[in-house]
Design an enzyme around this catalytic site. Structure first.
Site, PDB file in Angstrom:
ATOM      1  N   CYS A  27      19.547   9.552  73.881  1.00 16.45           N
ATOM      2  CA  CYS A  27      20.070  10.932  74.043  1.00 16.45           C
ATOM      3  C   CYS A  27      19.858  11.483  75.643  1.00 16.45           C
ATOM      4  CB  CYS A  27      19.441  12.159  73.130  1.00 16.45           C
ATOM      5  SG  CYS A  27      19.854  13.960  73.513  1.00 16.45           S
TER       6      CYS A  27
ATOM      7  N   HIS B 217      25.063  13.780  65.443  1.00 17.72           N
ATOM      8  CA  HIS B 217      24.055  13.772  66.470  1.00 17.72           C
ATOM      9  C   HIS B 217      24.454  14.841  67.403  1.00 17.72           C
ATOM     10  CE1 HIS B 217      21.488  11.789  69.652  1.00 17.72           C
ATOM     11  NE2 HIS B 217      22.018  12.790  70.511  1.00 17.72           N
ATOM     12  N   GLU B 218      25.859  15.148  67.895  1.00 14.18           N
ATOM     13  CA  GLU B 218      26.122  16.303  68.474  1.00 14.18           C
ATOM     14  C   GLU B 218      25.844  17.562  67.698  1.00 14.18           C
ATOM     15  OE1 GLU B 218      26.054  15.559  71.708  1.00 14.18           O
ATOM     16  OE2 GLU B 218      26.266  13.476  71.503  1.00 14.18           O
TER      17      GLU B 218
ATOM     18  N   HIS C 114      22.519  18.922  67.560  1.00 11.66           N
ATOM     19  CA  HIS C 114      22.312  19.795  69.083  1.00 11.66           C
ATOM     20  C   HIS C 114      22.393  21.231  68.880  1.00 11.66           C
ATOM     21  CE1 HIS C 114      20.624  16.901  71.725  1.00 11.66           C
ATOM     22  NE2 HIS C 114      21.609  16.043  71.450  1.00 11.66           N
TER      23      HIS C 114
END
Length: 204
Positions: free
Chosen positions: A131, A174-175, A178
């Site tokens: 990351c 993954h994004e 966030h």
């Protein structure tokens, strides 16, 4: 000056100094939905996030700007707590080393992205995840859904739906994490980081 005002200035190119690191409270906050029609700052922000990914994947530009390579970036990583992500996944060369016909497997800025359906099967990258907001190596399998259906809005405020599998699915999850205050290492089994449960798909 606020992060979004700095980053959306015409002369500004996003670099590693703009990206906040683990421990910053914005990375643990649930980001706000953007409203439609999109304002100019949100559109410019998305374009600049995508440009950062392009720059990070170009060896010459990345070296000049001292960028770490990336395939995804979320607005919270820029200390902007909004549900905006950019994804830029290149297609590989063919077995003879020729460039692909289409440069990118996925190139998109997504506003208010969310997972509306997912597979029962889990998956993880065999080499683990990294990351841009994490400067250390965290070993272990990051357990995610093998396949997902994503709903989001594009910069024209049009609603889109996308079915993803494999690596593309992992990157987008993954994004999206966030925007929900979740870091990739939260999904690693702390006691047994390389545990392979039945049915887990390892993606090389």
């Amino acid at each position: 000056m606020s992060a979004i005002k700095t980053i959306t200035k015409a002369s500004h190119l996003i670099d590693m100094n703009d990206i906040i690191r683990e421990g910053h409270p914005t990375l643990r906050a649930v980001a706000q939905d953007v409203t439609f029609p999109l304002n100019e700052d949100d559109i410019i922000l998305g374009e600049k996030m995508l440009q950062f990914l392009k720059n990070s994947q170009d060896p010459v530009t990345a070296e000049k700007m001292e960028l770490r390579g990336g395939v995804g970036l979320a607005a919270p990583q820029l200390d902007i707590s909004k549900r905006i992500i950019a994804v830029l996944i290149p297609n590989p060369e063919d077995k003879d080393g020729n460039p692909p016909k289409e440069a990118y497997a996925l190139k998109e800025v997504m506003y208010n992205p969310r997972i509306i359906a997912h597979s029962v099967q889990d998956a993880a990258l065999a080499d683990g995840e990294g990351c841009l907001s994490v400067d250390r190596v965290v070993e272990g399998y990051v357990i995610r859904h093998s396949r997902v259906t994503i709903e989001y809005y594009d910069k024209n405020s049009d609603k889109k739906k996308l079915k993803l599998k494999g690596y593309q699915s992992i990157v987008v999850q993954h994004e999206i994490d966030h925007t929900n205050g979740i870091m990739f290492f939260d999904r690693i089994n702390e006691k047994n980081p390389f545990e392979i449960k039945e049915g887990l798909l390892l993606i090389e």
